[in-house]
Design an enzyme around this catalytic site. Structure first.
Site, PDB file in Angstrom:
ATOM      1  N   GLU A   1      23.817   9.105   0.042  1.00  0.00           N
ATOM      2  CA  GLU A   1      23.545   7.679   0.196  1.00  0.00           C
ATOM      3  C   GLU A   1      23.379   7.034  -1.184  1.00  0.00           C
ATOM      4  OE1 GLU A   1      20.934   7.113   3.670  1.00  0.00           O
ATOM      5  OE2 GLU A   1      19.992   5.513   2.521  1.00  0.00           O
TER       6      GLU A   1
ATOM      7  N   ARG B   1      -2.188  10.845   2.352  1.00  0.00           N
ATOM      8  CA  ARG B   1      -2.809  11.555   3.463  1.00  0.00           C
ATOM      9  C   ARG B   1      -3.507  12.802   2.931  1.00  0.00           C
ATOM     10  NH1 ARG B   1       1.671  12.629   7.687  1.00  0.00           N
ATOM     11  NH2 ARG B   1       1.571  10.434   8.234  1.00  0.00           N
TER      12      ARG B   1
ATOM     13  N   ARG C   1       0.859  -1.174   0.000  1.00  0.00           N
ATOM     14  CA  ARG C   1       0.000   0.000   0.000  1.00  0.00           C
ATOM     15  C   ARG C   1       0.899   1.229   0.000  1.00  0.00           C
ATOM     16  NH1 ARG C   1      -1.340   2.138   4.874  1.00  0.00           N
ATOM     17  NH2 ARG C   1       0.452   1.706   6.173  1.00  0.00           N
TER      18      ARG C   1
ATOM     19  N   ASP D   1      13.007  -2.202  12.554  1.00  0.00           N
ATOM     20  CA  ASP D   1      13.256  -0.845  13.021  1.00  0.00           C
ATOM     21  C   ASP D   1      13.784  -0.940  14.446  1.00  0.00           C
ATOM     22  OD1 ASP D   1      12.854   1.131  11.092  1.00  0.00           O
ATOM     23  OD2 ASP D   1      10.671   0.962  11.229  1.00  0.00           O
TER      24      ASP D   1
ATOM     25  N   TYR E   1      14.217  -7.158   8.220  1.00  0.00           N
ATOM     26  CA  TYR E   1      14.393  -5.747   8.505  1.00  0.00           C
ATOM     27  C   TYR E   1      13.648  -5.413   9.788  1.00  0.00           C
ATOM     28  CZ  TYR E   1      14.596  -0.797   8.572  1.00  0.00           C
ATOM     29  OH  TYR E   1      14.836   0.489   9.001  1.00  0.00           O
TER      30      TYR E   1
ATOM     31  N   ARG F   1      19.475   9.802  -1.419  1.00  0.00           N
ATOM     32  CA  ARG F   1      19.164  10.932  -0.556  1.00  0.00           C
ATOM     33  C   ARG F   1      20.418  11.588  -0.006  1.00  0.00           C
ATOM     34  NH1 ARG F   1      16.232   8.007   4.626  1.00  0.00           N
ATOM     35  NH2 ARG F   1      17.893   6.504   5.036  1.00  0.00           N
TER      36      ARG F   1
ATOM     37  N   ARG G   1      20.844  -6.032   0.172  1.00  0.00           N
ATOM     38  CA  ARG G   1      21.098  -4.832  -0.594  1.00  0.00           C
ATOM     39  C   ARG G   1      22.040  -4.007   0.264  1.00  0.00           C
ATOM     40  NH1 ARG G   1      21.432  -3.340  -5.570  1.00  0.00           N
ATOM     41  NH2 ARG G   1      20.806  -1.187  -5.794  1.00  0.00           N
TER      42      ARG G   1
END
Ligand code: FDA
Length: 368
Positions: free
Chosen positions: A300, A176, A172, A350, A348, A280, A249
């Protein structure tokens, strides 16, 4: 008996939280890391008074009050709110996709107009069964957002054309319909005042720490020191790659110290066109509202991963998940070894998730 209850391999957040909980329960812990510092990928290097996130921008966010209180008990967090800017061919857009973005794209001013614009583009694309990432993204947000803000960035990130990437990468796309540039939906977010090292230092209080120490290069000697091993390194490496390597990666960071106060006015600016080779630029001082006379920026660059390079993002495709499942089975049968963290679990995580995972594991182990 051996001098330590636990030998913790890896001084990243998972290892640090485990060490802290073990010490709290009266255990003796030895923490080793092959790097020359603690904190794993959250490590910050102080340059000209600026905390430079050496392994990529780290912004803490969570919905979990106990985890937020836990981290704040070691170091106070500031009120930094992540609101990245996207630069597409010199035009700037706010992220995440919100009314500010839609105004810049189409000059629409109301949620109704924005919804209509997206719906019209989705309808025109007429994709019912998306076959790849490109079709999936267009079927969710239409062509303008896709071409200007998703396509180039994603292709750089994965090193492949969006039409060759599977659609499941994007499930998804949060859109917003308010003028709200706050990237995260979580209740709590911020950056530790004074940098992340304060968090890892606090967590490792009471543990013995040996840096520049590779577990595999000193295995016998280290294992003789502790009853149980807590392993947070790569799981395939632990088992000597017997089922092959798990793929990642990677990223290359190019840090620059600039003799100017403010380079880009925001901590995170994404470059969303394919022609710019980096994804970025991070300007670290803005994470802590810094007023130093100089500034440090980091470009990066996504990279192919080869054995020996830093593994950053696991590639959880069918092949890798299948290989991981085999290693996991071995890990479950390994006595006196606890496996945890992003590298041992090949997923992954956080930071709040890695902390939650270590807290959960130690809660079961120490029953409190
Ligand atoms: P981590 O990799 O930190 O630690 C493992 C440690 O084990 C390393 O220090 C390594 O040297 C050591 N080790 C491995 N093998 C060893 C051996 N054989 N001997 C000795 N030592 C060994 N999260 C978030 O919440 N917000 C964010 O903004 C970001 N941003 C972000 C950017 C980028 C580029 C990445 C890659 C990741 C993030 N993260 C993030 C995720 C965050 O980095 C992650 O949750 C934690 O660092 C994971 O902690 P671990 O302890 O699992 O691993």
């Amino acid at each position: 008996t051996k001098p330590f209850d636990y030998l913790i391999v890896g001084a990243g957040l998972w290892g640090c939280v485990f060490a802290h909980q073990a010490v709290k329960h009266g255990k003796k812990t030895l923490v080793v890391d092959r790097r020359g510092h603690i904190g794993g990928n959250t490590y910050c290097e102080n340059v000209e008074g600026i905390n430079v996130h050496k392994y990529g921008a780290h912004i803490f966010h969570t919905n979990d009050k106990p985890i937020w209180d836990f981290v704040n008990s070691f170091v106070e967090f500031n009120r930094y709110t992540n609101s990245p800017i996207a630069n597409f061919k010199g035009e700037l857009y706010n992220l995440p996709f919100n009314m500010n973005t839609f105004y810049s794209l189409w000059k629409v001013k109301t949620p109704e107009e924005a919804r209509a614009k997206i719906a019209e583009q989705v309808r025109q694309a007429d994709i019912t069964d998306p076959q790849n990432l490109e079709e999936q993204a267009i079927s969710l947000v239409g062509t303008d957002i896709y071409h200007k803000l998703i396509k180039g960035y994603t292709e750089k990130q994965w090193g492949r054309k969006a039409t060759e990437l599977p659609s499941f990468i994007i499930k998804r796309l949060p859109v917003r319909f308010t003028y709200d540039n706050n990237y995260f939906n979580d209740k709590y977010q911020g950056i530790p005042i004074g940098g992340y090292n304060k968090l890892s230092e606090g967590l490792l209080e009471g543990s013995e720490v040996r840096l520049g120490t590779d577990y595999f290069a000193n295995r016998k000697e280290l294992e003789a020191l502790a009853e149980t091993v807590v392993y947070t390194g790569k799981i395939d490496e632990y088992f000597d790659f017997r089922f092959g390597s798990l793929e990642y990666r990677s990223l290359r960071f190019e840090h620059q110290l600039l003799d100017q106060e403010n380079f880009q006015g925001n901590a995170v600016v994404n470059y969303t066109e394919a022609e710019v080779p980096y994804t970025r630029i991070i300007e670290h001082k803005h994470f802590e509202f810094g007023t130093q006379p100089k500034t440090v920026v980091t470009y990066e660059y996504p990279q192919e991963w080869t054995q020996g390079a830093e593994p950053y993002y696991p590639i959880n495709d069918t092949r890798n998940d299948e290989v991981f499942r085999k290693y996991k089975e071995l890990a479950e049968n390994e006595s006196n070894v606890i496996f945890g963290g992003r590298l041992a679990e090949y997923r992954y995580y956080d930071m709040h998730q890695v902390i939650g995972s270590a807290l959960k594991r130690t809660k079961v182990l120490f029953q409190s």
